[in-house]
Design an enzyme around this catalytic site. Structure first.
Site, PDB file in Angstrom:
ATOM      1  CG  ASP A   1      66.825  88.133 -23.338  1.00 32.21           C
ATOM      2  OD1 ASP A   1      66.887  87.467 -24.046  1.00 32.21           O
ATOM      3  OD2 ASP A   1      68.069  88.313 -21.601  1.00 32.21           O
TER       4      ASP A   1
ATOM      5  CD  GLU B   1      72.204  89.330 -30.825  1.00 30.62           C
ATOM      6  OE1 GLU B   1      72.657  88.140 -30.216  1.00 30.62           O
ATOM      7  OE2 GLU B   1      72.343  90.092 -31.537  1.00 30.62           O
TER       8      GLU B   1
ATOM      9  CG  ASP C   1      67.065  83.785 -24.310  1.00 35.25           C
ATOM     10  OD1 ASP C   1      67.732  83.329 -24.244  1.00 35.25           O
ATOM     11  OD2 ASP C   1      67.277  85.578 -24.619  1.00 35.25           O
TER      12      ASP C   1
HETATM   13  O1  KIV Z   1      66.758  87.462 -26.908  1.00 33.16           O
HETATM   14  C1  KIV Z   1      67.047  86.770 -28.322  1.00 33.16           C
HETATM   15  O2  KIV Z   1      65.674  87.257 -28.769  1.00 33.16           O
HETATM   16  C2  KIV Z   1      68.323  86.877 -28.289  1.00 33.16           C
HETATM   17  C3  KIV Z   1      68.614  86.678 -29.231  1.00 33.16           C
HETATM   18  C4  KIV Z   1      68.734  88.337 -29.554  1.00 33.16           C
HETATM   19  C5  KIV Z   1      69.643  86.319 -30.150  1.00 33.16           C
HETATM   20  O3  KIV Z   1      69.422  85.876 -27.831  1.00 33.16           O
END
Ligand code: KIV
Length: 284
Positions: A46, A184, A85
């Protein structure tokens, strides 16, 4: 191009100590480059809210945004393991909502797995989605969707108290049925401990080397996203500079009538005289 991997392959890789290379992608061209380069996994993060849509953060990103970008990525990388995500608001309200939205990633965008952020407070969602037969990736440490509560995009687990909570989260996420975990922006000592403690693969974005693989945001590593670059990013290219220079050259060519050249045009098949006669027809 190798055979498309499955979650079982990632467990095998953990056992053998073989590292997983993982990148974000949000569109067809980036996904096809990732597949050609042999990346093990792609996350349609996201983070697309910032990297592609120009928002300040991830909060405004919708389920429809995610599905549309996941579909483009799947078209570009048909033989790569792709994770969708779950955006803010798509799993926080209820377990039922979480399952309905997770199913959309598989049914509408052919994703292999979903990822969601949070520890003990999202366990019921992890369990519900996993019970529906969907592979769930957990994500703890710096979780951008709750950066407001964390006081910004700040590294986590740097004190013993904070690290203790993250270890508890990691264990609970595995017990709830998650099949992989992303850490992270936490210290490498903690990453190493968690990846040894858990039987599921543990991956890092800004969490150091000692785990089962690395994720990086494509816009950061390619130098495409210019708003800010986290400390943990290694820049492999400066694509923004290449693109801006190409655009500048094009502007100069257009203004100076250097483009298009003769080789860029479609010449008429009929004679010059025939065309002149045609133009005269419209002048009478
Ligand atoms: O949205 C994304 O790319 C993520 C990364 C920061 C791990 O969740």
């Amino acid at each position: 191009m190798g055979k498309k991997k499955s979650i079982v392959d990632f467990y095998e890789m953990k056992k053998k100590g073989e590292k997983v290379s993982w990148i974000t992608a949000y569109d067809y061209p980036m996904a096809s480059f990732a597949e050609q380069a042999g990346l093990d996994m792609i996350l349609v993060g996201d983070s697309l809210g910032m990297v592609v849509l120009g928002y300040q953060g991830t909060i405004p990103v919708t389920m429809d945004d995610c599905i549309s970008h996941c579909q483009a990525v799947r078209r570009g990388a048909p033989n790569t393991y792709v994770i969708g995500d779950m955006p803010f608001g798509s799993y926080q309200v209820s377990d039922e909502d979480a399952v309905i939205n997770a199913c959309r990633f598989l049914k509408e965008a052919d994703m292999d797995a979903i990822k969601l952020e949070g520890g003990v407070r999202v366990l019921s969602k992890i369990k519900a989605i996993s019970d529906a037969g969907i592979v769930v990736f957990g994500h703890i440490g710096l979780t951008p969707q709750s950066s407001g509560q964390l006081g910004g995009f700040k590294a986590q687990g740097r004190t013993v108290d904070s690290a203790r909570e993250l270890i508890k989260d990691a264990i609970a996420i595995q017990e709830a049925g998650a099949r992989a975990l992303l850490l992270e922006a936490v210290p490498p000592e903690l990453t190493e401990y968690i990846s040894k403690k858990l039987s599921i693969p543990v991956y890092s974005i800004g969490a150091g080397l000692p785990c089962d693989g690395q994720l990086i945001i494509c816009g950061d590593m390619l130098g495409l996203f210019q708003a800010f670059t986290p400390k943990f990013v290694k820049k492999y290219a400066n694509v923004a500079e290449i693109i801006t220079n190409a655009f500048k050259e094009y502007v100069a060519d257009v203004k100076g009538e250097k483009f298009p050249e003769d080789k860029h045009v479609y010449h008429a098949i009929d004679s010059k005289e025939a065309f002149e006669a045609l133009f005269r027809e419209f002048e009478q």
